[in-house]
Design a protein around this motif. Structure first.
Motif, short mmCIF file in Angstrom:
data_model
loop_
_atom_site.label_atom_id
_atom_site.label_comp_id
_atom_site.label_asym_id
_atom_site.label_seq_id
_atom_site.Cartn_x
_atom_site.Cartn_y
_atom_site.Cartn_z
N UNK A 57 0.78 -1.23 0.00
CA UNK A 57 0.00 0.00 0.00
C UNK A 57 0.81 1.28 0.00
N UNK A 58 2.15 1.13 0.00
CA UNK A 58 3.02 2.31 0.00
C UNK A 58 3.83 2.37 -1.29
N UNK A 59 4.21 3.58 -1.67
CA UNK A 59 5.05 3.80 -2.84
C UNK A 59 6.49 3.47 -2.46
N UNK A 60 7.17 2.66 -3.26
CA UNK A 60 8.53 2.26 -2.95
C UNK A 60 9.52 3.14 -3.70
N UNK A 61 10.22 4.00 -2.96
CA UNK A 61 11.27 4.85 -3.52
C UNK A 61 12.57 4.60 -2.76
#
Length: 364
Positions: free
Chosen positions: A36-40
């Protein structure tokens, strides 16, 4: 009938023993993936393989009952044509990180030295310790860049390797041509200088030298590159090195047989064939890199100049605080406590989420 109990004369039970020094071995920390989180956090490109590359992978998948070419002959020849380098000076490995480890194994006897900047690529100290070599970390300068004078001063008769990561991971900073040439002129001939150019395709500054070209002049230079970043093959693990023929021969002696799989070899060739399309993607990432860095500076963050596909926030003692804050805003970044945070450039909407999180972080 009960079994006999051991007599005092019985030898003590033998136990397995692993290397005691592995207790202190720093672990390689991969970027987290959080549902559910953006992976950067991992310096991956946000884009999948081009259709032509995907077709090459699918075709190769039909032949995985066969072992891959152990020396990656076709890929080596394709790199040779691409860069105008003899095949004898090229080696292919399971990502450039595997080649880092092979280099230390091939070049260093126990106790001989590996010099590198710190903070830099976290695989350097790991590969050094695994090979029983001695690590000599040299702090970055105040601009978060390699201090080449200090690196030179750290070289001794026991030094066998110097790693120069350019652009540097995790800071994104670069060493420019004049400074690097002066350094190479001064390095003793018994020392191999490894120019780690994993992020070369994102460089837009013409004053950042091409390591392959430098290697035509300096016989003690080896260049590492990868298909994991700009070419989008992080999941297949394939990289290559270009260097002195005698070093390439030694690397092949410590190579894990068949470690570069058939899909990776075929995909890398297809990626080189589609380099124009892939590098157009890089230009889009570079444009986003500029937008993100400018916006972070406007928000009050220190952001060193970067020539990679990420930005560095030298937050020092607040590194973990920002990392957790970003996660609360559904963005995964890579914290390197107690030094700073590395943020990969993603797609525009992902970068917007990062910027929103950053603007909500109290800097006072």
């Amino acid at each position: 009938m009960s079994s006999a109990s051991p007599s005092p004369a019985d030898p003590p039970e033998q136990q397995l023993h692993t290397r005691a020094d592995l207790e202190s071995l720093p672990a390689y920390v991969a970027g987290r993936t959080v549902q559910g989180a953006v992976k950067l956090a991992s310096n991956e490109t946000p884009y999948g393989p081009l259709p032509s590359v995907a077709r090459a992978i699918a075709d190769a998948a039909a032949e995985v009952n066969r072992y891959p070419d152990m020396v990656s002959t076709a890929l080596t020849e394709r790199i040779s044509r691409e860069l105008d380098v003899p095949t004898e000076r090229i080696t292919v490995g399971c990502g450039s990180v595997a080649l880092c480890q092979q280099l230390v194994q091939a070049m260093c006897a126990p106790g001989e030295e590996v010099v590198y900047a710190w903070r830099s690529f976290e695989a350097y100290p790991i590969a050094t310790q695994i090979a029983n070599a001695s690590a000599v970390p040299v702090p970055l300068d105040d601009a978060h860049t390699h201090d080449l004078d200090a690196l030179l001063a750290a070289i001794t008769q026991a030094t066998r390797l110097v790693f120069v990561c350019n652009p540097n991971n995790p800071t994104g900073t670069v060493v420019r041509r004049d400074a690097l040439v002066r350094f190479l002129d001064a390095v003793p001939p018994h020392v191999l200088v490894v120019l780690d150019e994993a992020y070369r395709e994102f460089v837009t500054d013409d004053d950042v030298p091409d390591g392959v070209e430098l290697g035509r002049t300096y016989p003690n230079v080896l260049v590492l590159r990868t298909f994991s970043k700009a070419y989008g093959l992080a999941g297949l693990r394939v990289g290559y090195g270009i260097g002195p023929e005698e070093v390439i021969t030694a690397l092949r002696k410590v190579y894990v047989p068949f470690s570069t799989n058939a899909l990776a070899q075929r995909a890398a060739i297809a990626s080189l064939d589609a380099a124009g399309e892939l590098l157009e993607r890089c230009r889009g990432i570079v444009a986003e890199r500029t937008r993100v860095a400018d916006a972070l500076r406007e928000a009050g963050f220190e952001v060193p100049e970067t020539q990679a596909n990420f930005v560095w926030l030298p937050l020092r003692e607040r590194t973990q605080e920002f990392t957790e804050h970003a996660l609360e805003h559904k963005v995964v970044v890579r914290g390197y406590a107690p030094d700073g945070v590395r943020v990969t450039i993603g797609e525009p909407e992902e970068n917007d989420m990062l910027l929103a999180a950053a603007r909500a972080f109290p800097l006072g």
